[in-house]
Motif scaffolding. Structure first.
Motif, PDB file in Angstrom:
ATOM      1  N   ARG A  40     -39.625 -69.604   4.914  1.00  0.00           N
ATOM      2  CA  ARG A  40     -40.558 -70.514   5.579  1.00  0.00           C
ATOM      3  C   ARG A  40     -40.380 -70.470   7.082  1.00  0.00           C
ATOM      4  NH1 ARG A  40     -41.337 -76.472   3.081  1.00  0.00           N
ATOM      5  NH2 ARG A  40     -41.770 -75.877   0.935  1.00  0.00           N
TER       6      ARG A  40
ATOM      7  N   LYS B  79     -44.274 -67.981  10.691  1.00  0.00           N
ATOM      8  CA  LYS B  79     -44.883 -69.191  11.231  1.00  0.00           C
ATOM      9  C   LYS B  79     -46.394 -69.173  11.009  1.00  0.00           C
ATOM     10  CE  LYS B  79     -41.155 -70.781  13.795  1.00  0.00           C
ATOM     11  NZ  LYS B  79     -40.610 -71.587  14.844  1.00  0.00           N
ATOM     12  N   GLU B  80     -46.889 -68.125  10.377  1.00  0.00           N
ATOM     13  CA  GLU B  80     -48.306 -68.046  10.041  1.00  0.00           C
ATOM     14  C   GLU B  80     -48.643 -69.204   9.106  1.00  0.00           C
ATOM     15  OE1 GLU B  80     -52.155 -66.473   9.943  1.00  0.00           O
ATOM     16  OE2 GLU B  80     -50.480 -66.021  11.296  1.00  0.00           O
ATOM     17  N   LYS B  81     -49.680 -69.934   9.446  1.00  0.00           N
ATOM     18  CA  LYS B  81     -50.035 -71.105   8.647  1.00  0.00           C
ATOM     19  C   LYS B  81     -50.677 -70.689   7.328  1.00  0.00           C
ATOM     20  CE  LYS B  81     -48.944 -74.273  11.735  1.00  0.00           C
ATOM     21  NZ  LYS B  81     -47.981 -73.358  12.378  1.00  0.00           N
TER      22      LYS B  81
ATOM     23  N   ASP C 149     -47.195 -75.593   3.635  1.00  0.00           N
ATOM     24  CA  ASP C 149     -45.735 -75.675   3.797  1.00  0.00           C
ATOM     25  C   ASP C 149     -45.311 -75.817   5.245  1.00  0.00           C
ATOM     26  OD1 ASP C 149     -45.951 -73.141   4.759  1.00  0.00           O
ATOM     27  OD2 ASP C 149     -44.772 -72.183   3.175  1.00  0.00           O
ATOM     28  N   TYR C 150     -46.263 -75.980   6.155  1.00  0.00           N
ATOM     29  CA  TYR C 150     -45.804 -76.295   7.519  1.00  0.00           C
ATOM     30  C   TYR C 150     -45.458 -77.769   7.634  1.00  0.00           C
ATOM     31  CZ  TYR C 150     -50.257 -78.222   9.570  1.00  0.00           C
ATOM     32  OH  TYR C 150     -51.347 -78.966   9.901  1.00  0.00           O
TER      33      TYR C 150
ATOM     34  N   ARG D 178     -49.866 -77.120  16.072  1.00  0.00           N
ATOM     35  CA  ARG D 178     -49.740 -76.623  14.695  1.00  0.00           C
ATOM     36  C   ARG D 178     -51.001 -76.923  13.913  1.00  0.00           C
ATOM     37  NH1 ARG D 178     -44.728 -80.352  14.228  1.00  0.00           N
ATOM     38  NH2 ARG D 178     -46.305 -81.471  15.398  1.00  0.00           N
ATOM     39  N   ASP D 179     -51.495 -78.142  14.109  1.00  0.00           N
ATOM     40  CA  ASP D 179     -52.724 -78.533  13.420  1.00  0.00           C
ATOM     41  C   ASP D 179     -53.916 -77.698  13.922  1.00  0.00           C
ATOM     42  OD1 ASP D 179     -51.146 -80.402  12.188  1.00  0.00           O
ATOM     43  OD2 ASP D 179     -51.849 -82.098  13.406  1.00  0.00           O
TER      44      ASP D 179
ATOM     45  N   ASP E 131     -53.775 -74.575  15.043  1.00  0.00           N
ATOM     46  CA  ASP E 131     -53.682 -73.252  14.419  1.00  0.00           C
ATOM     47  C   ASP E 131     -54.226 -73.290  13.002  1.00  0.00           C
ATOM     48  OD1 ASP E 131     -52.448 -72.403  16.729  1.00  0.00           O
ATOM     49  OD2 ASP E 131     -50.410 -72.509  15.909  1.00  0.00           O
ATOM     50  N   PHE E 132     -53.857 -74.347  12.283  1.00  0.00           N
ATOM     51  CA  PHE E 132     -54.272 -74.481  10.885  1.00  0.00           C
ATOM     52  C   PHE E 132     -55.786 -74.694  10.792  1.00  0.00           C
ATOM     53  CE2 PHE E 132     -54.635 -76.660   6.743  1.00  0.00           C
ATOM     54  CZ  PHE E 132     -53.777 -75.910   5.956  1.00  0.00           C
TER      55      PHE E 132
END
Length: 917
Positions: free
Chosen positions: A360, A364-366, A390-391, A410-411, A413-414
Motif C-alpha cells: 500500500r 501511491k496510485e489511487k 485503500d488510501y 489526495r482527494d 487525485d482520486f
RNA sequence: GCCGGAGUGGCGGAAUUGGCAGACGCGCGGGAUUCAAAAUCCCGUUCCUUCACGGGAGUGUGGGUUCGAUUCCCACCUCCGGCACCA
C-alpha cells in the motif's frame, strides 16, 4: 632499561588490581537516606545508563561509548561532593533472549543468566563506577513482583478527563454510589443524562468499570506476527514488518490486554515542555502522539438505517464534500458486500485485504470502487457516493472520510481519476494554478460561511453541526492504545485470573509475584491463530482463587490464570526507580529514598539528572516509561511528574568499508593497500573507502574484549571519548587509539620515574606550568559538565605537552582531573604519591581565575579584515594603547603607506582592524 | 514530500557574543637516539605561488548584512536520522 613505563601490559596489571580492590572495599557503594554514613545535606546526582539487554553475543562498542560518558560525569560529580546514584542492571525478559534460547536449545533462564555474567564481566573490565550492590535483573522474582504490582496499579486506575489525572477505581465506584457521576450511553462517566449507578446490575457495573481502567481488555485489530507467534505494539511494527527480525505482520482482530495510553496523550505532550531533551526526540514523540483538532461528523446513509461517521480537520470544507471514502476494512464495506454483488467491488475488497501495508505504501496510485451506497451531505443537502479505497486507513480517525477534492490533494487525485465532481470552498488567489488549494483563503460556495477565513469558518460550521445534531468538535490522536500482551514464554505473567464465567480478577498484592512456570518446552507455536505458550503449563494454568490469592471469589473457586505474558518493555518501564532501593520487600522503593534520588533534597529535581542512551527508543521505551511514571505520579507513588529530566543521545559508532564503482560494498578484509590505492583482492579493481554501519557481513565490527586486551581499559575509555562529540556518529579508527596510549604514557612519565617507579617531585613549581594546570582544571571541569569530553581530553594533552617538571602538588592536582577519564591509572599514581583513600573520593581541584590569562598576549593587527601583523601587548592593555601600538608597528606602517585610515576597530585582548583605503 | 541534524586539511575533529580558521589526535615528511629496529624525543605539515622575503585563495555552492562571517540572513546542493496517503 626502564621497567616502569606505561605500556598495555602494565596498564592491565594496574587495572586488574584496582578493579579487585574497588570491588572488595566497596569504593563505589553509595549509601541511601537512612543508611549509616549517609550525608543528607549533599545534593544528589542520578546518572542513568540505558538498561542493557544482555544478548548472547556480548557487549557492542556502542555500550562503552555512552557508559564511559556517564561514568566520567558521575565520577566528576562525586568529586564535586554530590551523592551519586549510578547503577547497572539487566533487561532480561523478552523476545531476543527467547529466540536465542530456541536457536541454541538451552532454556532462556540459563542462556540469559549466562549472558548477564558475560556482560557484567565485560563492563567491570572498563572500570565503571557502578554501585554493584544495586544490581538486579528484570527476571528476578523480587523485581518482577513489582512490575506486576505496577500493572495492578494501572488496572485499578481510571483517567479523570476533567482533572486530567489518573485516580483510583475505588473513587469512581464511590462517585457512582454517591450520585456524583452517572453512566452515559457509551459507558462513560457523565454528570448529567445517562443512568444512575444504582440502576446498573452487577455485570453492567463491571463492564462500566472495565471500560475505564487504564489496563483493560480490548477487542482490537492487532499486529499479528505469525513467524514470531505473537502480537506486537504499533511501535514495534515498521513498514509492515516486525522491528525484531523483520518478519511480515498481518492485521488480526484479537482480545488483548491494552493500556489506555491515549488518555494520557495530552499529559504526555504537556510534560515534554518541562524536560531537557533533544529537540528531535521531543518532536518524534509529538508526531507519534499526533494530536489534531477537528470534528466528527455523522452522514446519514441513504436508504439504510445507519450513519457514517467521519473525522476531519477541515469541517469548514463540508460544502465541498462531493463523495465519501471508507477504508476496505470498514464495517460499512461488509454491508455493501452483502447487498451489492458488483464483481468489481468484491474483487477490490478481496485484493485490498491481501495487500500488505508495504504494498500500500509503495504504490501511491489511487484505487477504489463505488460501494453502491449514497450518503447525505447535511450541509449541501445533496446525496454523494460512498467509495471504498485503500488510501483511507482503518487505523486513523474513524476509517472513513468526507472527500473534499478542492482542498485536499489526495482527494483531488482520486476525483480526477474517477471523474468525481470538484467544488472549491476556499477561494484561491487569482494567480493560483495548482490543484487542491490547501492554503488560507476566504470561504466560497459555502452558504453562511462564505467570506470567512479558515479558523472562523471552522468555528461557524462546528457550531452549526453541534446545534443540528450532525456531530461534535473532536480531538484526534494518531497514538493508539498500547497493546500489552504477548503470546510468548519469556516474559512477566499477568497478575490476573479468569473465573468460570469468563470474568477477570486481579491477583491480590500479597500473592505477588505470580511466578513464571518452569517449562521444558518453550518452542513458539508458529501459527496464524494466537496460542499463548503458557497455556501448555496445565498445572500452573488451572488453580483456585484461594491458591492464586484472589479476593472476591470463594476460596475453592476454579480459576484459570491469564496465559499471555508482558512484552519486553514492561521491565524497562520502571527500572530506574528500583536502582534507588533495589532490595526493598515492602515497596518498589521506599518513599523517602525515591524522593531523595528523584526529587532531590530540595524537591526541585525533575527525576533522573542525566539519561544517556541511543535515539532508537524515542517513541518506544521513552514514551512507555513516561506513561507509567505519570500514572505512578498521579497515584502518589513517585515524587516527580516526569522520570527523566535530561536526556542525551550518543551517536552511533560506525566502521569503514569499501565501495566498488557500482556502489556495492566490499568487506574490509577483502581489500589491500597497493601503492596508496585500495584494491579489491579478488578482482584487482580499485575501490573507495567509505563509512558504513558496523556489521558482521562487512567484518568491520569492533569487539570490546579485544580492545581491552590490546590497549587496556583507560586507553579505550579515552579513545571513545576523544573520537568526537558524544552526540555525533563517527567511524571507528583503530589506528587513532595509539594516540591515547601515548598521552597516558606521557602523563605517567610526567609523574612517575620510569626507572624506579617512584613518584617524581620537582623542587620548585614552574610558573608557566602552574598557569597551564589552572587552565586545564578550569577547562576540563567545564567541558565535562557540557559533555564535551573530546575537548576536555585535548586540554589535558595540552597540559602534559606543555608542562615542565611537575611538583608533587601539581601531579596531585593533575591526577585528580585525569581520574574520571582514566580511573585506574589515576588511582595507581594517587597511591604511589601517598594519597589518602581512593582518588574517586578526592575533591575536585580548585583553580584561580587570575591564572587563566597570561600577562602578555599576542594580538592580530588586520587591515581591511586581513591579518598583516601581530603585536605583543599586556593582556590588560587599553583600547587607545592597542590602537597606538598597532599603528606604530613597522609592518603596518609600511602597508599603510599612501592609504587613508578611515576607522580603527579595537577589540581588547583580540585584535585591531584598520579600515584604510 | 514533510520535520530534525550535519557539510571545515590526507583522516577524526577544534574554534566564548560575529573577532588571528585548522586547537588536540592520527597519518605523513625531516632530524636526534640506536650496530639496527621498536619505543621515545625534537622540528615541520590547508592549498596554490615564490630560491626566498612575501603574495594569493580557502570552512558544501551562489548571493547578502558587516570594519570583520565557519558563526547571522536568503536561495540551492549533498549526506545522515525520523515521519510519510494521518483526512
Amino acid at each position: 632499561m626502564s621497567d616502569h613505563r606505561y605500556r598495555p601490559d602494565l596498564a592491565k596489571k594496574i587495572e586488574q588490581r584496582w578493579q579487585k580492590h574497588w570491588q572488595e572495599s566497596g569504593t563505589y557503594r553509595q549509601a541511601n537516606p537512612g543508611d549509616p554514613g549517609f550525608d543528607a545535606h549533599r545534593p544528589k546526582y542520578f546518572g542513568l545508563d540505558m538498561f542493557p539487554y544482555p544478548s548472547g553475543s556480548g557487549l557492542h562498542v556502542g555500550h562503552p561509548l555512552s557508559y564511559t560518558a556517564a561514568d566520567i560525569i558521575c565520577r566528576h560529580y562525586r568529586m564535586k561532593g554530590r551523592n551519586v546514584l549510578h547503577a547497572m542492571g539487566w533487561d532480561a525478559f523478552g523476545l531476543p533472549a527467547e529466540q536465542y534460547a530456541i536457536q541454541t536449545g538451552v532454556h532462556p533462564a540459563i542462556t540469559t543468566r549466562r549472558a548477564i555474567e558475560t556482560f557484567r564481566g565485560q563492563l567491570q573490565r572498563f572500570g565503571f563506577c557502578y554501585d554493584w550492590d544495586r544490581e538486579f535483573a528484570t527476571i528476578d522474582e523480587d523485581y518482577y513482583c513489582w512490575t506486576q504490582w505496577i500493572f495492578l496499579e494501572l488496572y485499578e486506575t481510571w483517567f479523570d478527563k476533567d482533572a486530567q489525572k489518573g485516580r483510583p477505581i475505588a473513587e469512581l465506584i464511590a462517585a457512582g454510589e454517591s450520585g456524583a457521576i452517572r453512566i452515559g450511553i457509551k459507558n462513560e462517566p457523565v454528570t448529567d443524562g445517562g443512568r444512575a449507578w444504582s440502576e446498573l446490575d452487577a455485570d453492567e457495573k463491571r463492564a462500566f468499570l472495565d471500560g475505564q481502567r487504564l489496563a483493560y481488555l480490548g477487542e482490537q485489530t492487532v499486529n499479528w506476527c505469525p513467524k514470531l507467534g505473537t502480537a506486537l505494539a504499533n511501535e514495534e511494527v515498521i513498514d509492515g514488518r516486525s522491528e525484531r527480525g523483520e518478519f511480515p505482520v498481518v492485521r488480526k482482530p484479537l482480545r488483548q490486554w491494552m493500556f489506555r495510553i491515549t488518555a494520557y496523550a495530552d499529559r504526555l505532550l504537556a510534560g515534554l515542555e518541562d524536560i531537557d531533551w533533544p529537540h528531535s526526540t521531543k518532536s518524534m514523540q509529538t508526531e507519534w502522539i499526533g494530536r489534531s483538532e477537528g470534528a466528527e461528523i455523522e452522514f446519514r446513509v441513504v436508504d439504510q438505517d445507519r450513519t457514517l461517521r467521519v473525522y476531519t480537520t477541515r469541517p469548514d470544507t463540508i460544502f465541498g464534500a462531493t463523495y465519501m471514502v471508507v477504508a476496505p476494512e470498514h464495517e460499512l464495506v461488509a454491508e455493501a458486500l452483502a447487498s451489492n454483488d458488483d464483481p468489481m467491488l468484491h474483487a477490490y475488497v478481496e485484493a485490498a485485504r491481501n495487500r500488505s501495508d508495504l504494498e500500500r505504501i509503495e504504490s501511491k496510485e489511487k484505487t477504489g470502487v463505488f460501494t453502491g451506497f449514497m450518503a447525505h451531505n447535511p450541509a449541501t443537502q445533496k446525496d454523494v457516493p460512498i467509495w471504498v479505497a485503500d488510501y483511507v486507513l482503518i487505523g486513523y480517525g474513524t476509517g472513513a472520510i468526507m472527500a473534499v477534492p478542492g482542498q485536499d490533494q489526495r482527494d483531488w487525485d482520486f476525483a480526477k481519476k474517477f471523474e468525481l465532481p470538484i467544488v472549491r470552498t476556499v477561494k484561491p488567489p487569482a494567480d493560483f494554478d495548482g490543484e487542491a488549494f490547501t492554503e488560507e483563503g476566504p470561504a466560497q460556495n459555502s452558504a453562511f460561511l462564505d467570506g470567512l477565513g479558515i479558523a472562523d469558518a471552522k468555528r461557524g460550521i462546528i457550531e452549526w453541526i453541534e446545534e443540528n445534531g450532525h456531530g461534535t468538535a473532536h480531538v484526534n490522536y494518531r497514538l493508539h492504545d498500547w497493546l500489552f500482551s504477548r503470546q510468548r514464554y519469556w516474559g512477566e505473567p499477568f497478575p490476573i485470573v479468569w473465573d468460570e464465567q469468563g470474568r477477570h480478577w486481579p491477583v491480590g498484592r500479597d500473592a505477588l509475584p505470580v511466578q513464571l512456570p518452569e517449562m521444558a518446552d518453550y518452542q513458539p507455536i508458529e501459527s496464524d491463530e494466537p496460542q499463548p505458550l503458557l497455556a501448555k503449563a496445565k498445572d500452573w494454568l488451572y488453580t483456585t482463587a484461594g491458591e492464586a490469592g484472589v479476593d472476591g471469589l470463594p476460596h475453592d473457586a476454579k480459576v484459570r490464570r491469564e496465559s499471555n505474558t508482558m512484552p519486553g518493555w514492561a521491565g524497562s518501564c520502571w527500572y530506574y526507580l528500583r536502582y534507588a532501593d533495589p532490595s526493598n520487600k515492602e515497596r518498589f522503593a521506599a518513599r523517602e529514598i525515591e524522593q531523595y534520588w528523584m526529587a532531590g533534597p530540595d524537591g526541585k529535581s525533575q527525576g533522573v539528572d542525566l539519561y544517556i542512551g541511543g535515539a532508537e527508543h524515542a517513541v518506544l521505551h521513552l514514551l512507555y516509561a513516561r506513561f507509567w511514571h505519570q500514572v505512578l505520579f498521579d497515584r502518589g507513588h513517585v515524587s516527580t511528574p516526569e522520570p527523566f529530566g535530561k536526556m542525551f543521545h550518543q551517536g552511533m559508532i560506525t566502521g569503514h568499508a569499501y565501495q566498488r564503482a557500482d556502489k556495492t560494498l566490499v568487506p574490509i578484509d577483502e581489500v589491500e593497500e597497493r601503492d596508496g590505492q585500495s584494491i579489491e583482492v579478488a578482482t584487482g579493481e580499485a575501490v573507495t573507502e567509505i563509512v558504513a554501519k558496523m556489521s558482521k557481513s562487512l567484518r568491520n565490527v569492533v569487539n570490546p574484549d579485544d580492545l581491552l586486551e590490546e590497549w587496556g581499559a583507560d586507553t579505550v575509555r579515552l579513545y571513545v571519548m576523544y573520537m568526537g562529540p558524544l552526540s555525533d556518529s563517527k567511524p571507528w579508527s583503530t589506528d587513532d587509539v595509539t594516540g591515547m596510549l601515548r598521552f597516558l604514557s606521557r602523563s605517567w612519565r610526567a609523574m612517575i620515574d620510569v626507572d624506579s617507579g617512584e613518584p617524581l617531585n620537582a623542587g620548585a613549581a614552574d610558573e608557566q606550568t602552574e598557569r597551564l594546570l589552572h587552565r586545564a582544571i578550569a577547562k576540563v571541569g567545564a567541558d565535562i559538565e557540557k559533555l564535551h569530553f573530546n575537548t576536555a581530553i585535548a586540554a589535558m594533552i595540552e597540559f602534559v605537552n606543555g608542562a615542565k617538571a611537575l611538583t608533587a602538588d601539581q601531579s596531585n592536582r593533575f591526577v585528580r582531573i585525569l581520574a574520571p577519564f582514566a580511573p585506574h591509572m589515576a588511582e595507581e599514581i594517587w597511591h604511589r604519591m601517598g594519597g589518602e583513600g581512593s582518588v574517586a573520593n578526592a575533591t575536585w581541584p580548585a583553580f584561580d581565575e587570575a591564572k587563566l590569562v597570561d600577562e602578555e598576549v599576542e594580538i592580530a593587527v588586520q587591515i581591511l579584515g586581513k591579518v598583516r601583523s601581530r603585536i605583543r601587548v599586556p593582556s590588560d592593555a587599553s583600547k587607545d594603547a592597542l590602537e597606538a601600538a598597532a599603528l606604530a608597528d613597522p609592518a603596518i606602517v609600511a602597508q599603510l603607506e599612501g592609504k587613508t585610515v578611515r576607522k580603527v576597530v579595537v577589540v581588547p585582548g583580540r585584535l585591531v582592524n584598520i579600515v584604510a583605503q
